[in-house]
Design an enzyme around this catalytic site. Structure first.
Site, PDB file in Angstrom:
ATOM      1  N   TRP A  58       0.852  -1.210   0.000  1.00 53.02           N
ATOM      2  CA  TRP A  58       0.000   0.000   0.000  1.00 53.02           C
ATOM      3  C   TRP A  58       0.886   1.257   0.000  1.00 53.02           C
ATOM      4  O   TRP A  58       0.544   2.266  -0.604  1.00 53.02           O
ATOM      5  CB  TRP A  58      -0.907  -0.011   1.234  1.00 53.02           C
ATOM      6  CG  TRP A  58      -1.770   1.212   1.338  1.00 53.02           C
ATOM      7  CD1 TRP A  58      -3.006   1.372   0.810  1.00 53.02           C
ATOM      8  CD2 TRP A  58      -1.444   2.435   2.001  1.00 53.02           C
ATOM      9  NE1 TRP A  58      -3.484   2.629   1.105  1.00 53.02           N
ATOM     10  CE2 TRP A  58      -2.546   3.303   1.831  1.00 53.02           C
ATOM     11  CE3 TRP A  58      -0.345   2.902   2.722  1.00 53.02           C
ATOM     12  CZ2 TRP A  58      -2.571   4.593   2.354  1.00 53.02           C
ATOM     13  CZ3 TRP A  58      -0.372   4.179   3.237  1.00 53.02           C
ATOM     14  CH2 TRP A  58      -1.469   5.008   3.050  1.00 53.02           C
ATOM     15  N   HIS A  59       2.032   1.168   0.689  1.00 56.36           N
ATOM     16  CA  HIS A  59       2.891   2.346   0.802  1.00 56.36           C
ATOM     17  C   HIS A  59       3.551   2.730  -0.518  1.00 56.36           C
ATOM     18  O   HIS A  59       3.945   3.879  -0.699  1.00 56.36           O
ATOM     19  CB  HIS A  59       3.968   2.128   1.870  1.00 56.36           C
ATOM     20  CG  HIS A  59       3.417   2.282   3.254  1.00 56.36           C
ATOM     21  ND1 HIS A  59       2.950   1.218   3.966  1.00 56.36           N
ATOM     22  CD2 HIS A  59       3.243   3.361   4.027  1.00 56.36           C
ATOM     23  CE1 HIS A  59       2.507   1.652   5.144  1.00 56.36           C
ATOM     24  NE2 HIS A  59       2.666   2.939   5.197  1.00 56.36           N
ATOM     25  N   GLY A  60       3.694   1.796  -1.409  1.00 58.11           N
ATOM     26  CA  GLY A  60       4.290   2.188  -2.686  1.00 58.11           C
ATOM     27  C   GLY A  60       4.869   1.021  -3.437  1.00 58.11           C
ATOM     28  O   GLY A  60       4.965  -0.099  -2.928  1.00 58.11           O
ATOM     29  N   PHE A  97       2.173   8.474  -0.801  1.00 57.19           N
ATOM     30  CA  PHE A  97       1.471   7.183  -0.729  1.00 57.19           C
ATOM     31  C   PHE A  97       0.027   7.361  -1.185  1.00 57.19           C
ATOM     32  O   PHE A  97      -0.723   6.469  -1.208  1.00 57.19           O
ATOM     33  CB  PHE A  97       1.524   6.621   0.686  1.00 57.19           C
ATOM     34  CG  PHE A  97       2.936   6.470   1.192  1.00 57.19           C
ATOM     35  CD1 PHE A  97       3.924   5.981   0.349  1.00 57.19           C
ATOM     36  CD2 PHE A  97       3.287   6.836   2.466  1.00 57.19           C
ATOM     37  CE1 PHE A  97       5.231   5.865   0.796  1.00 57.19           C
ATOM     38  CE2 PHE A  97       4.587   6.706   2.926  1.00 57.19           C
ATOM     39  CZ  PHE A  97       5.561   6.225   2.084  1.00 57.19           C
TER      40      PHE A  97
END
Lengths: 470, 302
Positions: free
Chosen positions: A318-320, A470
């Site tokens: 999800w963060h990248g 993000f």
């Protein structure tokens, strides 16, 4: 339009006056103002992506009504899947397409794709809306203005918290009255957020950015200090942003999701993730981990461990789009496995608050965070490994120069203040809830002390909020 | 409804008031706001305001080369027209394009002179200048306190700038003197050779072309003076060739925009003893340079 910019201050002042003076008697007009303000706020960054936000809102609004009205379960699932494919498809395309392309081809082949600001946050909002309707937890919003405002609600649009429809939509549907206590508390929370962001996070960033950019030429001692400061920086930055977002929402009469619960006072990794980025972890717990653990329940502890690993890998993703984030998530999942094996995952440790044991646990947890957040910060896994290797060199005891000495000293003092205040106030929503201080002059002294600290020692360059990417 | 809001707003404003008073006080005490990320450019901005510059017929623009090497007293003595040197340290040609756009519209010059070496073609543009010039002129001229908040000036930084940093002195026309005792000259700097061209050079050529076109459209005479460079810079054939290519390129751009190109690269006149580094002349050298330039300018400036 950063929350810490003059332009945002002007925007919000005008918005606030219109909201409470011109439109206060009319709920629909107030919501329309929220919507228009949110779109203006978003378009300020890049108006082109406003169409994506609006398009996504239209589709999900219609799907929500469709899912609710249809009795046929297969058709309901189909509509849900359309929403999931649209939301996750956009997310995959904008955020992960280049990553997949490069990982598959193994060479530098990339499209020039700009990541729309806040896409991870508003996509999760729309997904939870559809899922909650599908599982009959909520009814769809009858008024499109309410739903569109929920998706684009500007205080939490860019970097969260990820508000659930069950929390925010009813507030948008009900008449709001100005509550001076809530608004005053909102201002206090904004002040605390600014202190964390401008004094701590930005001053730390000046040093950490420099060290991580030149880590191969600097001694391990500088790297260790940068790792320590980065752990605090990311907390001060993100929780500072969340504090400002919550404070702004309070000024408008909304109560949005709490995102941090003093994570540095966590006793173990499970406790930490119950306190860190709560809106994301609870979202994934409800919509990913719980269904997965039910699905794998026949496999006992192994099934539970697998569900945790998948859940945390998703948190990382999800963060990248970078292997560092994936590994960061996976590693955190692995750290849960001892708790699964011992069967103590959901048991809170019974330790006396303030006891020596508590501080030892906290210190151990913090040390663990310093080392895991290095992976989060590194540009690549190779860089992370190189940094770990470097830590075990003789240069760990070498001196190194600090260019911005005053800023660094200010950041260290501010960090001590933050830890002290948050420890003292750990039962409160934020550290500046100090109504218990009876004497008004003392309270004012504390507020002005923080304002002075911000004015005197703010970082030379204000840096974008880390979680914007993000 | 409005009563609690009124009370709340009043309280909030009263709380914020001391902050505004504090910054106004700082301003009155001479702790000027940070305008761009260059202390030296900020100092020039303050000087322009202090001198209350209104009318400028001969405008000098550029980096430290223009600032130090165009001697204001000699220019004033030889030309009876309002003159001001708007140059500041470290400015690139790309920056000059941004600066000129504003200053030309404000001061309506008849002639713009730019003295440049190769340093002005080596670096990227400084975005903070754009940030400054994008601020409405009314605020820039009448409410500079705005920059305390726009640029997040920390008070310790303001104090540092005022009391501890490099002292900056301009003459009345915005020029400055570069006097460095021979013992203080850095041999490392004197003998070094900056890489040229760089990846930013092309962008600076484009900016020069844009300047020439812009001034031509405004009916302003553009004079580009190639400043002297230390002989040892071009002591290899490769670097001689690179310099010549640069001179030809600038000449072509400037003359293409109906400007006047003057070249003072002459190691026989500007001997190494006149330099403090590869490009900057000592004050004595700057006087020789200005006199040489005046000879040519007399034929241009009427």
């Amino acid at each position: 339009m950063l929350f810490t910019s003059v332009i945002f201050a002007c925007f919000f002042t005008v918005f606030f006056l219109l909201y409470w003076y011109v439109f206060s008697g009319n709920l629909r007009l107030q919501n329309l103002l929220v919507l228009a303000g949110s779109y203006l706020f978003y378009a300020w960054w890049d108006w082109r992506f406003l169409f994506l936000l609006i398009g996504s809102s239209i589709l999900n609004y219609l799907l929500g009504i469709g899912i609710h009205k249809t009795k046929n379960e297969k058709y309901r699932s189909l509509l849900l899947w359309i929403g999931l494919v649209q939301g996750l498809g956009c997310l995959l395309f904008f955020k992960y397409f280049n990553f997949f392309l490069q990982s598959l081809t193994g060479e530098f082949a990339a499209l020039h794709i700009i990541l729309p600001l806040g896409i991870s946050f508003y996509t999760f909002r729309t997904l939870s809306y559809l899922l909650d309707i599908k599982y009959r937890k909520i009814e769809p919003a009858s008024d499109w203005v309410v739903f569109f405002s929920y998706v684009a609600f500007f205080p939490s649009l860019i970097s969260g918290p990820i508000d659930r429809p069950g929390l925010l939509i009813p507030q948008l549907q009900n008449k709001r009255a100005f509550n001076p206590e809530q608004a005053t508390d909102g201002l206090r929370q904004i002040l605390w957020g600014l202190f964390k962001k401008i004094v701590i996070a930005d001053n730390c960033a000046t040093f950490t950015n420099d060290v991580f950019a030149h880590y191969h030429t600097l001694p391990a001692s500088a790297l260790l200090l940068a790792m320590f400061l980065f752990t605090i920086q990311i907390y001060a930055d993100f929780s500072g942003y969340s504090d400002i977002a919550i404070g702004l929402a309070s000024l408008l009469g909304f109560q949005i999701t709490r995102n941090f619960n003093y994570p540095f006072f966590a006793q173990n990794i499970a406790d930490f993730w119950r306190r860190w980025h709560i809106s994301l972890t609870s979202w994934l717990t409800d919509y990913v981990f719980t269904p997965l653990s039910v699905y794998f329940r026949d496999y006992g502890k192994s099934g539970l461990a697998l569900a945790i690993l998948i859940n945390f890998t998703l948190i990382g993703i999800w963060h990248g789009a970078n292997w560092t984030f994936i590994f960061f998530g996976f590693l955190n999942g692995c750290l849960f496995i001892p708790f699964v094996i011992r069967g103590t995952l959901n048991k809170k440790k019974k330790v006396q608050p303030g006891s020596f044991r508590t501080f030892v646990n906290m210190a151990g947890m913090f040390l663990l965070l310093i080392f895991t957040f290095l992976i989060f910060r590194a540009d690549s896994l190779d860089m992370a490994l190189e940094c770990y290797r470097k830590l075990f060199s003789a240069s760990l005891f070498s001196a190194f120069p600090i260019t911005e000495k005053v800023n660094m000293a200010a950041a260290l003092v501010a960090i001590i203040i933050m830890f002290w205040a948050e420890w003292k106030q750990r039962d409160k929503q934020h550290a500046l809830q100090i109504e218990f201080v009876q004497k008004r002059p003392v309270r004012m002294l504390i507020y002005y002390g923080l304002v002075c600290f911000i004015l005197v020692f703010s970082a030379t360059n204000i840096i974008d909020f880390v979680y914007f990417k993000f | 409804m409005t009563k609690p809001v009124n009370k709340f707003l009043l309280k909030a404003m009263l709380f914020a008031l001391p902050v505004f008073i504090l910054f106004e006080l700082l301003f009155r005490l001479g702790l000027a706001p940070v305008v761009t990320n260059s202390d030296l450019f900020d100092a020039k901005v303050r000087h322009i305001k202090q001198q209350q510059i209104r009318d400028v017929k001969l405008m000098a623009i550029g980096s430290s080369i223009t600032l130090y090497e165009l001697k204001s007293d000699l220019i004033k003595r030889n030309f009876d027209i309002p003159y001001y040197n708007f140059a500041s340290w470290g400015i690139q040609v790309s920056d000059m394009r941004v600066i000129l756009n504003d200053y030309v519209n404000e001061y309506h010059p008849k002639y713009v002179i730019m003295c440049a070496s190769i340093g002005e073609f080596r670096g990227p543009a400084n975005e903070s200048y754009l940030n400054y010039f994008n601020t409405p002129r009314f605020i820039r001229n009448n409410l500079p306190e705005y920059f305390y908040f726009k640029n997040y000036n920390s008070i310790h930084q303001l104090v540092w700038r005022k009391y501890f940093e490099y002292p900056i002195n301009f003459d009345q026309c915005g020029g400055a003197e570069l006097i460095i005792a021979p013992k203080d000259i850095s041999h490392k700097k004197l003998d070094s050779r900056d890489v040229f061209p760089t990846r930013y050079t092309q962008a600076n050529y484009i900016a020069l072309d844009s300047i020439a076109g812009f001034l031509k459209a405004k009916g302003i005479k553009f004079i580009f003076a190639q400043a002297p460079i230390k002989k040892s810079y071009a002591n290899t054939q490769l670097y001689q060739q690179r310099l010549q290519t640069h001179f030809d390129k600038c000449k072509q751009i400037v003359e293409g925009g109906s400007g006047i190109y003057l070249n003072y690269y002459n190691p026989a006149v500007f001997t190494d003893s006149l330099f403090v580094d590869q490009y900057h002349l000592q004050d004595a050298g700057a006087r020789v340079f200005t006199k040489e330039a005046i000879k040519d300018l007399k034929a241009i400036i009427k």
